[in-house]
Design an enzyme around this catalytic site. Structure first.
Site, short mmCIF file in Angstrom:
data_model
loop_
_atom_site.label_atom_id
_atom_site.label_comp_id
_atom_site.label_asym_id
_atom_site.label_seq_id
_atom_site.Cartn_x
_atom_site.Cartn_y
_atom_site.Cartn_z
N HIS A 155 41.83 43.84 28.71
CA HIS A 155 41.77 42.55 29.39
C HIS A 155 40.34 42.15 29.71
CE1 HIS A 155 46.12 43.04 30.00
NE2 HIS A 155 46.14 41.74 30.25
N LYS A 159 39.77 40.74 35.63
CA LYS A 159 41.13 41.07 36.05
C LYS A 159 41.06 42.05 37.22
CE LYS A 159 45.56 42.81 34.30
NZ LYS A 159 46.35 41.85 35.08
P1 NAD Z 1 41.85 33.58 38.73
O1 NAD Z 1 41.04 34.47 39.61
O2 NAD Z 1 41.16 32.76 37.70
O3 NAD Z 1 42.74 32.58 39.62
C1 NAD Z 1 43.36 32.94 40.83
C2 NAD Z 1 43.32 31.72 41.74
O4 NAD Z 1 44.10 32.00 42.90
C3 NAD Z 1 41.89 31.38 42.21
O5 NAD Z 1 41.62 30.01 41.99
C4 NAD Z 1 41.95 31.72 43.72
O6 NAD Z 1 41.10 30.89 44.50
C5 NAD Z 1 43.42 31.44 44.01
N1 NAD Z 1 43.90 32.05 45.26
C6 NAD Z 1 43.40 33.08 45.97
N2 NAD Z 1 44.14 33.33 47.07
C7 NAD Z 1 45.16 32.41 47.04
C8 NAD Z 1 46.26 32.14 47.91
N3 NAD Z 1 46.49 32.87 49.01
N4 NAD Z 1 47.10 31.12 47.58
C9 NAD Z 1 46.89 30.38 46.46
N5 NAD Z 1 45.85 30.58 45.61
C10 NAD Z 1 45.01 31.58 45.90
O7 NAD Z 1 42.94 34.53 38.03
P2 NAD Z 1 43.77 34.26 36.68
O8 NAD Z 1 43.05 34.84 35.53
O9 NAD Z 1 44.19 32.84 36.65
O10 NAD Z 1 45.04 35.20 36.94
C11 NAD Z 1 45.90 35.00 38.05
C12 NAD Z 1 46.98 36.05 38.03
O11 NAD Z 1 47.83 35.84 36.89
C13 NAD Z 1 46.47 37.49 37.91
O12 NAD Z 1 47.27 38.34 38.69
C14 NAD Z 1 46.67 37.81 36.44
O13 NAD Z 1 46.82 39.19 36.17
C15 NAD Z 1 47.96 37.06 36.17
N6 NAD Z 1 48.26 36.75 34.78
C16 NAD Z 1 49.56 36.78 34.43
C17 NAD Z 1 49.94 36.41 33.16
C18 NAD Z 1 51.41 36.40 32.81
O14 NAD Z 1 51.77 36.09 31.65
N7 NAD Z 1 52.30 36.73 33.75
C19 NAD Z 1 48.98 36.02 32.22
C20 NAD Z 1 47.64 36.00 32.61
C21 NAD Z 1 47.29 36.33 33.91
#
Ligand code: NAD
Length: 266
Positions: A155, A159
């Protein structure tokens, strides 16, 4: 036709922004709310690089639920905040599509009980990419014929959790499909952790590098042969058909569903 009212939590993140665009593109969905800890008060349309949408980013989920009355919350926030957000959605009567990883088996048990108590609808999916779901399914099938397997997940370097939710789910599916083989010899680790983490006898390895998005190899070894099953998400768009399908199906399906495979293949 009534559109499904959607609020996105973690709206300004890498995944959240893709979800905003996917919701806007689907005629059956209506974006009503955007929640994030950053960019509070700004219009989410401007953050994702499209027109002003009239949807203001809030940093208060309770308040946003009251003001925007969504039917579904899509959460792609952080491992530290996902449980609190999900509990709140269930207690408020908002259905949940949860993509954020880092949810433990104990967390899932808690959510299952909460969903039953509140007659909620909740989809928790560690991976929304259909290719990844097929990779996991093929791995479960192969494990019946190849008892020895290791999982390598790769990844991007921002992450926050390791191993990935997909790697854990893959190991769980393999363990469900064959008994714990206690495979291989660990030997002496000259550098601690060099053989990776272990789940039910399966070794998992997590690689974090810039340039990567989300990738996984499941390598099986047998007498004189190996079999490698690999999936690559080249962009975050790869997750969006699964997220959109999840939003639509969660409306009809009561209880907790863990894994998009439960919707796609059943
Ligand atoms: P990122 O860091 O780019 O985005 C996370 C966002 O959440 C940020 O903008 C942050 O400010 C915000 N945030 C923080 N605390 C918060 C709160 N209490 N309430 C609402 N928002 C809040 O991360 P990302 O790359 O977008 O990934 C997010 C999550 O999704 C991770 O856990 C990642 O592993 C997961 N993910 C899942 C899949 C899937 O298919 N299920 C795919 C990719 C990523």
């Amino acid at each position: 036709m009534e559109r499904i009212k959607v609020l996105v939590s973690g709206a300004c993140g890498r995944m959240g922004q893709e979800v905003i665009k996917a919701v806007l593109q689907d005629p059956e969905l209506q974006l009503v709310g955007a929640v994030d800890r950053v960019q509070q008060g700004k219009d989410i349309g401007e953050i994702v690089g499209i027109d002003h949408l009239g949807v203001t980013i809030s940093d208060n989920l309770t308040e946003a639920f009251k003001v925007t009355t969504p039917q579904v919350m899509v959460d792609f926030s952080t491992p530290a905040s996902v449980m609190e957000n999900t509990r709140l959605a269930i207690k408020t009567g908002v259905y949940g599509v949860i993509g954020t990883t880092g949810i433990s088996p104990e967390d899932l048990d808690e959510l299952r009980a909460l969903v039953i108590a509140h007659q909620g609808h909740l989809l928790v999916a560690p991976n929304f990419a259909i290719g990844a779901l097929l990779m996991m399914r093929f791995a479960a099938v192969a494990s019946k014929y190849f008892p020895s397997v290791e999982i390598i997940e790769l990844h991007h370097d921002r992450k926050l959790d390791a191993p990935s939710g997909t790697a854990i789910k893959t190991a769980e599916m393999i363990l469900d499909s064959r008994k714990n083989e206690g495979q291989g010899v660990i030997g002496e680790e000259k550098i601690k952790g060099v053989r990776g983490g272990e789940m039910g006898g399966i070794h998992l390895h997590s690689i974090r590098l810039p340039g990567l998005i989300a990738h996984q190899e499941v390598i099986f070894g047998g007498e004189g042969q190996t079999l490698t099953i690999r999936h690559d998400s080249m962009s975050r768009e790869s997750f969006m058909p699964g997220v959109v399908l999840g939003i639509k199906r969660v409306m009809e399906l009561p209880g907790l569903i863990y894994g998009l495979d439960q919707i796609l293949f059943n």
